[in-house]
Motif scaffolding. Sequence first.
Motif, PDB file in Angstrom:
ATOM      1  N   PHE A   1     -49.178-119.171 -59.706  1.00 20.38           N
ATOM      2  CA  PHE A   1     -47.866-118.747 -60.118  1.00 20.38           C
ATOM      3  C   PHE A   1     -48.257-117.566 -61.389  1.00 20.38           C
ATOM      4  O   PHE A   1     -48.951-118.194 -62.089  1.00 20.38           O
ATOM      5  CB  PHE A   1     -47.221-119.791 -60.608  1.00 20.38           C
ATOM      6  N   GLY A   2     -47.757-116.517 -61.097  1.00 19.56           N
ATOM      7  CA  GLY A   2     -47.927-115.557 -62.182  1.00 19.56           C
ATOM      8  C   GLY A   2     -49.310-115.181 -62.367  1.00 19.56           C
ATOM      9  O   GLY A   2     -50.364-115.189 -61.559  1.00 19.56           O
TER      10      GLY A   2
ATOM     11  N   SER B   1     -51.661-113.126 -55.409  1.00 17.59           N
ATOM     12  CA  SER B   1     -51.399-111.830 -55.425  1.00 17.59           C
ATOM     13  C   SER B   1     -52.469-110.996 -56.051  1.00 17.59           C
ATOM     14  O   SER B   1     -52.807-111.285 -57.267  1.00 17.59           O
ATOM     15  CB  SER B   1     -50.091-111.370 -56.005  1.00 17.59           C
ATOM     16  N   THR B   2     -53.185-110.146 -55.666  1.00 19.14           N
ATOM     17  CA  THR B   2     -53.909-109.387 -56.138  1.00 19.14           C
ATOM     18  C   THR B   2     -53.392-108.489 -57.088  1.00 19.14           C
ATOM     19  O   THR B   2     -54.413-107.558 -57.995  1.00 19.14           O
ATOM     20  CB  THR B   2     -54.991-108.379 -54.938  1.00 19.14           C
ATOM     21  N   THR B   3     -52.341-108.459 -57.481  1.00 17.08           N
ATOM     22  CA  THR B   3     -51.678-107.565 -58.418  1.00 17.08           C
ATOM     23  C   THR B   3     -51.699-108.342 -60.152  1.00 17.08           C
ATOM     24  O   THR B   3     -51.462-107.713 -61.001  1.00 17.08           O
ATOM     25  CB  THR B   3     -50.121-107.501 -58.352  1.00 17.08           C
TER      26      THR B   3
ATOM     27  N   ALA C   1     -55.902-118.135 -58.984  1.00 17.17           N
ATOM     28  CA  ALA C   1     -56.787-119.208 -59.921  1.00 17.17           C
ATOM     29  C   ALA C   1     -56.568-120.556 -59.703  1.00 17.17           C
ATOM     30  O   ALA C   1     -57.433-121.267 -60.012  1.00 17.17           O
ATOM     31  CB  ALA C   1     -56.321-118.542 -61.342  1.00 17.17           C
ATOM     32  N   PHE C   2     -55.214-120.936 -59.508  1.00 18.93           N
ATOM     33  CA  PHE C   2     -54.980-122.278 -59.368  1.00 18.93           C
ATOM     34  C   PHE C   2     -55.709-123.029 -58.148  1.00 18.93           C
ATOM     35  O   PHE C   2     -56.009-124.223 -58.310  1.00 18.93           O
ATOM     36  CB  PHE C   2     -53.336-122.511 -59.200  1.00 18.93           C
ATOM     37  N   GLY C   3     -55.752-122.201 -56.984  1.00 19.02           N
ATOM     38  CA  GLY C   3     -56.472-122.793 -55.867  1.00 19.02           C
ATOM     39  C   GLY C   3     -57.782-122.820 -55.908  1.00 19.02           C
ATOM     40  O   GLY C   3     -58.440-123.980 -55.626  1.00 19.02           O
ATOM     41  N   ILE C   4     -58.366-121.811 -56.583  1.00 21.78           N
ATOM     42  CA  ILE C   4     -59.944-121.794 -57.039  1.00 21.78           C
ATOM     43  C   ILE C   4     -60.157-123.125 -57.755  1.00 21.78           C
ATOM     44  O   ILE C   4     -61.412-123.770 -57.842  1.00 21.78           O
ATOM     45  CB  ILE C   4     -60.274-120.453 -57.548  1.00 21.78           C
ATOM     46  N   TYR C   5     -59.348-123.228 -58.978  1.00 23.67           N
ATOM     47  CA  TYR C   5     -59.598-124.335 -59.938  1.00 23.67           C
ATOM     48  C   TYR C   5     -59.594-125.589 -58.997  1.00 23.67           C
ATOM     49  O   TYR C   5     -60.488-126.486 -59.416  1.00 23.67           O
ATOM     50  CB  TYR C   5     -58.465-124.100 -61.087  1.00 23.67           C
ATOM     51  N   LEU C   6     -58.639-125.838 -58.348  1.00 26.34           N
ATOM     52  CA  LEU C   6     -58.652-127.386 -57.634  1.00 26.34           C
ATOM     53  C   LEU C   6     -59.957-127.403 -56.561  1.00 26.34           C
ATOM     54  O   LEU C   6     -60.435-128.424 -56.680  1.00 26.34           O
ATOM     55  CB  LEU C   6     -57.299-127.163 -56.792  1.00 26.34           C
TER      56      LEU C   6
ATOM     57  N   GLU D   1     -50.952-112.095 -50.920  1.00 25.09           N
ATOM     58  CA  GLU D   1     -49.461-111.956 -50.238  1.00 25.09           C
ATOM     59  C   GLU D   1     -49.237-110.380 -50.111  1.00 25.09           C
ATOM     60  O   GLU D   1     -48.351-110.061 -49.514  1.00 25.09           O
ATOM     61  CB  GLU D   1     -48.456-112.488 -51.403  1.00 25.09           C
ATOM     62  N   MET D   2     -50.195-109.474 -50.944  1.00 23.35           N
ATOM     63  CA  MET D   2     -50.005-107.953 -50.666  1.00 23.35           C
ATOM     64  C   MET D   2     -50.632-107.411 -49.303  1.00 23.35           C
ATOM     65  O   MET D   2     -50.369-106.466 -48.853  1.00 23.35           O
ATOM     66  CB  MET D   2     -50.588-107.375 -52.080  1.00 23.35           C
TER      67      MET D   2
END
Length: 1547
Positions: free
Chosen positions: A960-961, A1024-1026, A1032-1037, A1057-1058
């Motif tokens: 998120f964000g 999102s690559t923007t 980051a959250f998925g990679i952290y998990l 998503e882009m």
Amino acid sequence: MFLLRKLLIRHQMLPFVFGLWSATRRCALLRFNGFIIALFSQDLYDLRENAETAKDESVDLTSSKYNRLNIDELKKSEPLRKLSFGVFALGSTTYPNFCAFGIYLDRILGELGGERLLEVTCGDEMCGQEQTFRKWAPEIFKSACQTFDLDYTDGLSDAFHDDTLTASTVRMVPSQREGTVDQLLSKYHNKKVQRYKMKSAPRNLTKLADHEKPTILVEIYAPGLDYEPGDHVGIFPANRTDIVNGVLKRLTGFEDPDEVLQVQVMRKKKTPNGTFNCWEPHDKIPAETPRTLLTHFFDITTPPQQVLLNLLADFCDDNYDTERLQKLGADSAAYEEWRQLHLPTLLTVLEQFRSCKPPAGLLFGNLMPLQSRFYSISSSPRKVINEIHLTVAVVKYKNQRGNERYGVCSNYLANMEAQEPLYFFVRSAPGFHLPKDSSEPMVLIGPGTGIAPFRSFWQELEVWHELYAEEKALLQREKILDRVFLALSREPDTPKTYVQHQIEREFDSLYQLIVEQKGHIYVCGDVTMAEDVYQTIRNCIAIKEQKSEAEVEAFLLTLRHENRYHEDIFGITSHAGEARNKSTLRRGSRTLMLFLPLQFPQRTDGLHDYRIWNSQLISYAGYRQSDGTIVGDPINVEFTDVCLKMGWKSKGTEWDILPLIVSANGQDPELFEYPSDLILEVPFSHPNMIHRTVLAQRDVDIRRFAELGLRWYALPAVSSMMFDVGGIQFTATAFSGWYMSTEIGCRNLCDTNRRNILETVANKMELDTRTTSSLWKDKALVEVNLAVLHSFQTRNITILDHHTASENFMKHFENESKIRNGCPADWIWIVPPLSGSVTPVYHQEFSLYYLRPSFDYQHPAWKVHVWEKERGEIKPRRKFNFKQIARAVIFTSILYTRALSKRIKATILYATETGKSEIYAKQLTELMGHAFHTQTYCMADYDISKIEHESLLLVVASTFGNGDPPENGELFSQDLYDLRENAETAKDESVDLTSSKYNRLNIDELKKSEPLRKLSFGVFALGSTTYPNFCAFGIYLDRILGELGGERLLEVTCGDEMCGQEQTFRKWAPEIFKSACQTFDLDYTDGLSDAFHDDTLTASTVRMVPSQREGTVDQLLSKYHNKKVQRYKMKSAPRNLTKLADHEKPTILVEIYAPGLDYEPGDHVGIFPANRTDIVNGVLKRLTGFEDPDEVLQVQVMRKKKTPNGTFNCWEPHDKIPAETPRTLLTHFFDITTPPQQVLLNLLADFCDDNYDTERLQKLGADSAAYEEWRQLHLPTLLTVLEQFRSCKPPAGLLFGNLMPLQSRFYSISSSPRKVINEIHLTVAVVKYKNQRGNERYGVCSNYLANMEAQEPLYFFVRSAPGFHLPKDSSEPMVLIGPGTGIAPFRSFWQELEVWRELKMQRSKVWLFFGCRTLEMNLYAEEKALLQREKILDRVFLALSREPDTPKTYVQHQIEREFDSLYQLIVEQKGHIYVCGDVTMAEDVYQTIRNCIAIKEQKSEAEVEAFLLTLRHENRYHEDIFGITSHAGEARNKSTLRRGSRTLNAL
């Protein structure tokens, strides 16, 4: 009748044919040992009531009583047991009670003991009545002959000669006129038609303009006409001249349309010399001119039936027209869609199929007659001598394409002039005449044009009504009209009131008139109103006299018997437009109130059952989606599939009404769709209440409950149960009552296996749903039930609350226990699902036993029905007793449990902000279910203590964000972090997680124990690559699960998503499934191939077809983006906040008029922009597959559909793309400015006519380096691509299916809702830049806003940012840091501070650090100066980075200089820091503050980091950070554009 008589005589039967008015006696019927075709109703009813009495004159029959007859009270004697009978009923489907009288006769003859030869057959005058009769007559003749052992073969074949007309058997020849128009109409319609003249042009009775469908007064000069007040006239209208002339031009077979011609038909004629063909005049069509016939005799405005379209198809010169007409004539679904779309007249058909030129004679022989239209007379012959007046509502409406349509008769009358001739006849209505005793009181009830007959009454009494307001007051003063009540249902600023409400209020006085003074009640209006009035009077009498329902019903029947309750009721008209704008139009001689109970024959052998397949007559459809979710009502998913397989064309929405499916006599079922205006639905809203939230400690207006869009149908009618009485079983019965509120509020809406809206409502109320101990479910459930009760009661629809229902049942229980020594009941059914323990039934013990008569459950009809094609030798079904079934269920359950227990458990967790991760998780669950025992949880619902016992864990998590977890993933990530920090402690509440710390974790400090060493896991990360911290959250998990000892099945996979997120997931899911199966030694081949069906679109699997618009743009955007999008308007054109010229990329202030919008300072709005008109028009010119870019089209996709008959390809609407015009779709829904991805270039390559263009596009689609170079060089829009490759002309439907959505752009709000009422302000940097070739490019949303004018509509939604709100304590200092458009949210802050000062709240210190390039770009300079003078802003610092002759300064430099003072605000006075701007600036500010504190306090880096973490934990360090935009130009000229809904505190 004469045709049937001819058939019977031919076979030695002597039929006696009587009219229903003839003096036939009952004694003749009793002795008659033959069969009858029809009988009179009154004598038949008397015979049924008392078989021993010839005629009981105290008994009268009215139409309403047909429905209220009690079959159980029928006399046991069967006076007609020797009688065989059959009934052919004629009627019109324009009335609700279609063929009711004939059905009643058939029913009562059967009840009197007669033997039914055939089931009653109904002939519809609107469609195929003649054909139906010609089919029924030989069947009844054959059945009669078989009953009396007679030979029926001889002569049956030629009983009816074939009257099918062809071009060779019809001709038109010159002739002489046979009479005047009124004489010819009399003969044609078998009526006494008279010719009179208009006295004057019609007069508008309302204050509406003529084009607004007014009600008119028609005055006709009719000397010598005999009629009474309350009678009707049947007007024969004339078709419009333009339609008649248009049709005449398209016909052949005559030269002069004004020459008198006779239609002749060739028939076979028997003579002594043999059979010859001879020409005879047509039986009905008179000798007249074609123009007169089309004007006065034929219906050419009603949509032509399919049989006529088949006839027209034979006379088309163009094969394409022929094929289209034949398709419409053969395909009922296509015909109905075409008919609803166009509502075509005959002229419309001939113009649409221009090569069609039918012969006039053949067409005339197949056209329907132009029927009379009935109107109540609005005058008294003794008040207006030699005149007759009518009150007529002018009917105008539009078809779905927006073309105007007109009611034939009302517009014919509205356009007449004085002295024009008019043709009509009078029809007596003795049941609606004035009382014979003039002293008897009268109550006249008639809304709308229901007032028509009452004007004739009050003229007889010299009285006027509201429509004739000038004389009303005078007449009321003269006490001729005692009281007048006016009910207004749509008057602005006036409560909605209907006549039944007025009756209810005044019933004490009415009671004296009706009951004590034996007055008369006259009701005139539509069926719904009449029934509402009847129910109101019945309920009021019941309350007034404290009588039971049966006693009140008996009293009202007595009123009818005494001819004191009169009804004159409108029929249902054939057009929706006429139905909405009702006049006194009727099709019957009088309207009988027949409410027949829904009843079918009883069960015989079990093989010929009659069944209603619906569980309720009205219910909502449920559609299972490919991802496992359900749209609509989950309880009806299986039955919905049955309806779809039977050919039902559904819309696939949440609230589709299911069609009615009925099977008769064991035959295959038929499907019937309800007219949309027949279903009464109740939209739910909440009463005016304020809810105090626990979380935010503020009031929440839950009147916004209506935004959920919930509704329910008003009539609960159970239709699938079997009625068992005395051993006779009725398998098709329906019964209804009214709802108890908890049936809807608890069961239908809130059960987890139904609509399951509880959490949605709780979130709307801002309840704490993180723990059940907050009782959020209970609170939300009460509010839902309140909304249900409120919504039904405000619409005067009967509903009971569960407390009243419980008390009523206890009274019933006590009465039954006294009378019958017991009352069987099921405690589970009786105790309400809400507040059960506070109702009296909760504490009552019940005995459950069964009595007859009763309603019993049956197996669903679609599960036990044997289809005709499957029928062979029917084997008897084996019967099982309860013990056998129970043992089988237990055994099956044990087997299933053991099978699951042997399977390896797979747990799937998801965290989502928009719902995408949840969709993917459910798709993954379906796939993993092929080999594992899968369970899916939202992270917020998962018990972290179970993770150490898991074998397989799969995670689907979005970011998120700028790197934060979604809200429903925060607790899980915190718990996981605690587990990582201390393997021996389940949860350490002193530790918090924010996105920034993901990168700052020290792996070397990880504990050596590995609590998850038995766990295998895989992670799919969405982002999102923007944003810099992509996924980051998925990679952290993934990282922390690995550090805790888990075995990684695959490396973490990220979906952007882009670009290609769906494709990435579809590739990852089978790989993770295969890897998991290999890890646990399972077979992964079975079922893997069809885990995901291929949704790749091609030109042959996509099409665009004409459709209807499904809603407004804001409604469609809401559905498309799964957001609550709202439509507001610009208050004014945007204002330049800088001193730069417009072409120099200024920053603008956008002011939007948004009444009722709820937001707080610091929140964001998501603006849905519109693509530029020039780009949209350019793309439209390059596309194929449509003719008109402004025609509403639906994108349909061909999909494989499995049915019992096999797998078929069928067209279904696209899952996401709404039905709209191509122009609107390209403007509001698709991204056509972002450079197209390589996959889209490959698609475009297939539609180039030039091989060179094809090769270049294929190279760009395959070569990433070449593509990236080309993209950087051109920064191309979709139009740029189509212009660069000019031979490329893709089909619109396929292109639309592959375009990315036009996403919302987020802006910080720059206003306070308490400072600028009903407005919202934005601070926007206008983005303009050039590509490497020097071509201008524009930011989509910023330029869209910059070019808007006042009052232009704007579509957006508000996204809350609670982490960036003002402090709850107004005395706490604030440091605001925001260069450029980072100042945007701070403007909303200082406006709120101005409001605080006016409220005399305690003032805090506020420092503002602002930066920009030059003084010309100093935003809100004057406002800041004024605020500083007024001490709202204590200090304002300006950093200039490009100002000539000024050192380059950024905000972090100003912070460094002023840190001694800042230190006091932040550390000593516990102030708040707010940072708004891009990622780089935010990181620089963070590092500056950290370094300054380290120097100030002489602390280590770790100690300062701990202090700043403490600031975040105390929610005193707030960040609102911009994402990286997709264009370099936008990155250099940042606006407040964001892609995350909020930025959480960083760790």
